[in-house]
Design a protein around this motif. Structure first.
Motif, PDB file in Angstrom:
ATOM      1  N   SER A   1       3.016   1.335   0.843  1.00  0.00           N
ATOM      2  CA  SER A   1       3.934   0.926   1.929  1.00  0.00           C
ATOM      3  C   SER A   1       3.809  -0.382   2.275  1.00  0.00           C
ATOM      4  O   SER A   1       2.728  -0.995   1.915  1.00  0.00           O
ATOM      5  CB  SER A   1       3.415   1.745   3.304  1.00  0.00           C
ATOM      6  OG  SER A   1       2.403   1.746   3.419  1.00  0.00           O
ATOM      7  N   PRO A   2       4.828  -1.134   2.873  1.00  0.00           N
ATOM      8  CA  PRO A   2       4.563  -2.559   3.142  1.00  0.00           C
ATOM      9  C   PRO A   2       3.406  -2.841   4.148  1.00  0.00           C
ATOM     10  O   PRO A   2       3.343  -2.171   5.237  1.00  0.00           O
ATOM     11  CB  PRO A   2       6.075  -3.017   3.848  1.00  0.00           C
ATOM     12  CG  PRO A   2       6.561  -1.757   4.078  1.00  0.00           C
ATOM     13  CD  PRO A   2       6.191  -0.858   3.005  1.00  0.00           C
ATOM     14  N   ASN A   3       2.637  -3.824   3.738  1.00  0.00           N
ATOM     15  CA  ASN A   3       1.389  -4.105   4.609  1.00  0.00           C
ATOM     16  C   ASN A   3       0.601  -2.701   4.925  1.00  0.00           C
ATOM     17  O   ASN A   3      -0.095  -2.783   5.894  1.00  0.00           O
ATOM     18  CB  ASN A   3       1.707  -4.725   5.806  1.00  0.00           C
ATOM     19  CG  ASN A   3       2.236  -6.271   5.681  1.00  0.00           C
ATOM     20  OD1 ASN A   3       1.741  -6.794   4.660  1.00  0.00           O
ATOM     21  ND2 ASN A   3       2.837  -6.844   6.495  1.00  0.00           N
ATOM     22  N   ASP A   4       0.734  -1.667   3.916  1.00  0.00           N
ATOM     23  CA  ASP A   4      -0.151  -0.250   4.028  1.00  0.00           C
ATOM     24  C   ASP A   4      -0.063   0.225   5.603  1.00  0.00           C
ATOM     25  O   ASP A   4      -0.784   0.863   5.934  1.00  0.00           O
ATOM     26  CB  ASP A   4      -1.717  -0.728   3.954  1.00  0.00           C
ATOM     27  CG  ASP A   4      -1.913  -1.004   2.491  1.00  0.00           C
ATOM     28  OD1 ASP A   4      -1.147  -0.248   1.764  1.00  0.00           O
ATOM     29  OD2 ASP A   4      -2.829  -1.718   2.029  1.00  0.00           O
TER      30      ASP A   4
ATOM     31  N   THR B   1       1.625  -4.131  -2.149  1.00  0.00           N
ATOM     32  CA  THR B   1       1.534  -3.378  -0.751  1.00  0.00           C
ATOM     33  C   THR B   1       1.356  -4.662   0.264  1.00  0.00           C
ATOM     34  O   THR B   1       1.845  -4.385   1.373  1.00  0.00           O
ATOM     35  CB  THR B   1       0.197  -2.505  -0.338  1.00  0.00           C
ATOM     36  OG1 THR B   1      -0.963  -3.304  -0.992  1.00  0.00           O
ATOM     37  CG2 THR B   1       0.083  -1.215  -1.242  1.00  0.00           C
ATOM     38  N   SER B   2       0.718  -5.556   0.004  1.00  0.00           N
ATOM     39  CA  SER B   2       0.645  -6.552   1.116  1.00  0.00           C
ATOM     40  C   SER B   2       1.333  -8.018   0.693  1.00  0.00           C
ATOM     41  O   SER B   2       2.007  -8.514   1.389  1.00  0.00           O
ATOM     42  CB  SER B   2      -0.526  -6.664   1.584  1.00  0.00           C
ATOM     43  OG  SER B   2      -1.519  -7.673   0.929  1.00  0.00           O
TER      44      SER B   2
ATOM     45  N   THR C   1       5.234  -8.290   0.770  1.00  0.00           N
ATOM     46  CA  THR C   1       5.839  -8.150   2.079  1.00  0.00           C
ATOM     47  C   THR C   1       5.320  -9.351   3.045  1.00  0.00           C
ATOM     48  O   THR C   1       6.460  -9.646   3.760  1.00  0.00           O
ATOM     49  CB  THR C   1       5.215  -7.046   2.511  1.00  0.00           C
ATOM     50  OG1 THR C   1       5.595  -5.541   1.504  1.00  0.00           O
ATOM     51  CG2 THR C   1       5.567  -6.576   3.986  1.00  0.00           C
ATOM     52  N   ARG C   2       4.193  -9.631   2.933  1.00  0.00           N
ATOM     53  CA  ARG C   2       3.879 -10.930   3.734  1.00  0.00           C
ATOM     54  C   ARG C   2       4.500 -12.129   3.745  1.00  0.00           C
ATOM     55  O   ARG C   2       4.870 -12.810   4.598  1.00  0.00           O
ATOM     56  CB  ARG C   2       2.062 -11.225   3.690  1.00  0.00           C
ATOM     57  CG  ARG C   2       1.391 -10.174   4.487  1.00  0.00           C
ATOM     58  CD  ARG C   2       0.079 -10.307   4.080  1.00  0.00           C
ATOM     59  NE  ARG C   2      -0.520 -11.477   5.046  1.00  0.00           N
ATOM     60  CZ  ARG C   2      -1.709 -12.072   4.731  1.00  0.00           C
ATOM     61  NH1 ARG C   2      -2.726 -11.194   4.020  1.00  0.00           N
ATOM     62  NH2 ARG C   2      -2.057 -13.114   5.282  1.00  0.00           N
TER      63      ARG C   2
ATOM     64  N   LEU D   1       8.911 -10.826   3.824  1.00  0.00           N
ATOM     65  CA  LEU D   1       9.377 -10.109   4.888  1.00  0.00           C
ATOM     66  C   LEU D   1       8.779 -10.926   6.242  1.00  0.00           C
ATOM     67  O   LEU D   1       9.470 -11.339   7.194  1.00  0.00           O
ATOM     68  CB  LEU D   1       9.013  -8.623   5.118  1.00  0.00           C
ATOM     69  CG  LEU D   1       9.400  -8.019   6.223  1.00  0.00           C
ATOM     70  CD1 LEU D   1      10.973  -7.649   6.312  1.00  0.00           C
ATOM     71  CD2 LEU D   1       8.526  -6.372   6.375  1.00  0.00           C
ATOM     72  N   ASP D   2       7.503 -10.969   6.235  1.00  0.00           N
ATOM     73  CA  ASP D   2       6.635 -11.672   7.560  1.00  0.00           C
ATOM     74  C   ASP D   2       6.712 -13.329   7.268  1.00  0.00           C
ATOM     75  O   ASP D   2       6.614 -13.759   8.283  1.00  0.00           O
ATOM     76  CB  ASP D   2       5.505 -11.114   7.413  1.00  0.00           C
ATOM     77  CG  ASP D   2       5.329  -9.731   7.627  1.00  0.00           C
ATOM     78  OD1 ASP D   2       6.323  -9.086   7.628  1.00  0.00           O
ATOM     79  OD2 ASP D   2       4.032  -9.184   7.353  1.00  0.00           O
TER      80      ASP D   2
END
Lengths: 314, 440
Positions: free
Chosen positions: A260-263, B415-416, B419-420, B423-424
């Protein structure tokens, strides 16, 4: 005796044997063991043995042909932000599910048990049906319902209420909301069933005498129903805690994979799966499993203590 | 007293029988599937195989039939079991770890393959069947299944990354896909598409690596997320460059985040099928997703080589894959290897891989074979010249570094990291150095 034919001897032996068998089956010492034997064997085989070997493996590096003891390395590796995130996620999820899945089914059960309720059987079955669906199917449906495109079910709803469309499964709070909603949708029926069973065991006379004493509905609920439902509540509480901490499939299906995004949807079991199997590190996976076991034991003991389960009955 | 013991013993036996019932059920099922597959006579060497894809089973069954016709006296009796993707890899991992229960042959997906190379690999080196054919094969596709000079798996396909354009949308914006040579050209074309057609040029994955890896791997040189000798390389410009470019594309709305997170999500299929984005870069094998999940785009998609960072640089990279391996516990290793070579390395096998599975086969000498021009559902969808793109970029297909660290690194990205960044909207270099510290 010398004249007795072999056949008679056989027969006496047979009778003796049958007697012995009867004696075993009626023996107060042996018979109970015999009856619990299947359980003991399956417990030893499928529970005790795996737990013991998991403890053993958590101190090992497990690779084909290269199994060796590495002390507490696996446990030291667990001291990282991702595992911490998994613990926090699992705890939050457990907290919210317990918060909703105890009071709500309890109240619903009281309603469905009341004489004045209409369409009782209809509601009983509709509330229970989600428990019969597979998590895999339910997770996929929820994933699509919580889609981030404007046409997804949840976005259609929030837009018609005047909000902006949301990226449900990419935000920490909304992702947890989806998980808890999925859990509630699925488990309300099961917990409802437990509480209904509990309610049916409460003697009617108590309510009758309360009526005579002039007690109102609230008083009857809080003074009779709630205290007498305590044993069943404790049971539901305990399995909810265990169920919350061991949750994995829901998260796995909601994000179609263990990522999942950013867990935001990573659970303790998800972390175990990722390390033990997805990255082939069964030693580290075992260590995660042991930590999970310790957490659930600790939480359950605290909870049972608070409920006064260890106190002697008065 | 004896009777008593006997009684308890018989009870235990009964219990064991009940428990064993499940496993004997499985066996009878296996033999059933063996008898209906392959269609061969009951004789021959028995080979058991595990795969995670129904189509692969059809292919192997067909190849077993052909093998038995072509090799009288060396018949095999192949029984292929299909398991769900995760299940199969987990079962195989545990079977090989414990040393019992593994099949003779198994399909192992590239992302999972490094797990099977940890420790002493429980797979058989395949050098004796691979090396004679090495000149005809795309070598970078064998290196990804290798450890210490031994090849442990044989792939179906090259997985050459290409770009799929929606011609209808490009025409609306007046963009000719043949004019797009560099990623800068692509970005400029994307702006035109956004202004004229009102849809984003492309979608970028956050929960998988198919958007990032081709762009990273196509850089000249062997380094990608790791250096060629296995050092962590994620803070280098090879990785941060494409990520910065992608972040910028999102900011300018030329690209959007892939709905559902990756290009295999139902949400994405629906959006793309409805003309929601003008292009996507994915490997050749993604053709099958178009034909099966995006039927409305039939006749509208053109396949082109990917743009490059600088003119003259490689235009493709080999992505994804399934390595078929022979296990060390197999009792018929030679037969298994011979069949594997026939099914996946021979000219005949490679032509069948295209015909049945629609993959770009491993042998580059079959790419211009007449059989590949025959019409099938892929040529119906994309037109007859699919392999022209592939022969055009033949010498430019870059490899990727895959080793024991790969699963952990790609997990961090899926996972990170992405996304960071996308998205972020965090600073690319900071995110990458955070991840590098975490992975060390």
């Amino acid at each position: 005796m010398e004249n007795a034919s072999p056949a008679t001897a056989d027969r006496t032996a047979g009778i003796n044997g049958r007697r012995k068998l009867t004696r075993i089956l009626y023996s107060q010492k042996i018979a109970p063991w015999l009856f619990v034997l299947p359980f003991l064997i399956s417990f030893a085989l499928f529970f005790a043995y795996p737990v013991i070997s998991a403890v053993n493996m958590s101190f090992q590096q497990v690779l084909p042909g290269q199994v060796q003891y590495i002390g507490t390395d696996n446990y030291e590796k667990l001291w990282n932000p991702i595992f911490w995130k998994a613990i926090v996620n699992s705890s939050k999820y457990t907290f919210y599910t317990v918060l909703i899945l105890i009071p709500l089914p309890l109240v619903l059960a009281v309603f469905l048990n009341s004489k004045t309720m209409v369409l009782k059987n209809f509601f009983r079955s509709t509330l229970f049906i989600p428990a019969l669906t597979s998590v895999v199917v339910a997770g996929t449906v929820f994933r699509l319902a919580f889609g981030e495109l404007e046409g997804s079910l949840m976005n259609t709803i929030v837009v018609s209420l005047g909000f902006d469309p949301q990226r449900w499964l990419r935000s920490e709070a909304l992702g947890m909301f989806a998980l808890v909603l999925l859990a509630c949708w699925r488990w309300i029926g099961v917990n409802l069933l437990y509480f209904m069973a509990g309610l049916q065991n409460i003697p009617k006379e108590l309510y009758e005498s309360a009526d005579i004493d002039g007690a109102n509905t609230w008083n009857k609920f809080s003074r009779i129903t709630l205290p007498l439902l305590k044993p069943i509540s404790i049971y539901v509480f305990t399995i909810s805690i265990y169920g919350g901490y061991s949750m994995f499939t829901e998260s796995y299906m909601l994000w179609s994979g263990n990522r999942s995004p950013n867990d935001i949807g990573l659970t303790i079991v998800g972390y175990l799966y990722r390390n033990g199997l997805e990255q082939n590190n069964l030693g580290l996976g075992s260590a995660v499993g042991i930590v999970l076991l310790l957490i659930t034991i600790a939480v359950t003991i605290v909870q049972l203590k608070l409920f006064g389960m260890f106190r002697k009955e008065e | 007293m004896k009777k008593q013991v006997l009684w308890i013993l018989s009870l235990m036996v009964a219990l064991v029988l009940v428990l064993a019932a499940c496993s004997s059920d499985d066996k009878s099922k296996d033999s059933e599937s063996a008898s209906d597959s392959g269609g061969s006579s009951s004789g021959g060497t028995k080979l058991e195989m595990w795969t995670f894809n129904e189509l692969h089973k059809t292919f192997y069954d067909e190849m077993a039939k052909r093998w038995n016709e072509a090799n009288p006296g060396k018949e095999i009796q192949l029984s292929v079991s299909v398991f769900p993707y995760e299940d199969m890899h987990n079962k195989l991992l545990v079977a090989l770890q414990s040393g019992t229960g593994a099949p003779d042959l198994a399909d192992i997906e590239l992302n999972k393959f490094p797990n099977f190379l940890k420790g002493d690999p429980q797979l058989l080196p395949l050098n004796d069947i691979v090396e004679p054919e090495l000149n005809n094969l795309v070598k970078s596709r064998l290196d990804i299944y290798a450890k210490d000079g031994n090849y442990y798996g044989i792939d179906f396909h090259v997985g050459a990354a290409v770009i799929y354009y929606n011609k209808e949308i490009l025409d609306k914006a007046g963009v000719n896909p043949d004019d797009i040579v560099t990623w800068a050209d692509y970005e400029a074309a994307g702006r035109k598409v956004l202004d004229a057609a009102g849809v984003p040029m492309t979608t970028l994955e956050t929960s998988d690596l198919w958007s990032l890896m081709p762009q990273v791997a196509q850089a000249p040189g062997k380094d990608d997320l790791q250096t060629a000798d296995g050092q962590l390389n994620i803070t280098s410009p090879v990785v941060s460059g494409p990520l910065k470019w992608q972040q910028n594309l999102i900011k300018s709305k030329i690209a959007i985040l892939t709905p559902g997170g990756n290009h295999h999500a139902e949400e994405y299929y629906g959006m793309m099928n409805g003309g929601g984005a003008a292009s996507v870069w994915m490997p050749m094998w993604y053709m099958g997703r178009f034909t099966d999940y995006m039927p409305d785009l039939k006749g509208k998609i053109v396949i082109k080589p990917m743009p490059v960072w600088k003119e003259g640089e490689p235009r493709s990279a080999g992505m994804g894959g399934t390595g078929t391996a022979v296990t060390k516990t197999s009792k018929n290793q030679e037969a298994a290897k011979a069949f594997l070579a026939y099914a996946k390395l021979s000219r005949e096998g490679n032509i069948e891989i295209w015909k049945q599975l629609g993959f770009d086969p491993l042998r580059s000498d079959v790419w211009n074979a007449p059989e590949l021009k025959e019409s099938n559902k892929f040529t119906d969808y994309f037109g007859p010249d699919i392999f022209d793109v592939l022969t055009e970029v033949k010498g430019e297909i870059e490899g990727v570094v895959v080793n024991e660290n790969t699963p952990a690194i790609s997990d961090a990205f899926k996972t990170s990291v992405i996304t960071r960044i996308l998205l972020d909207n965090e600073d690319v270099d900071k995110v990458l150095s955070d991840a590098a510290n975490q992975l060390k």
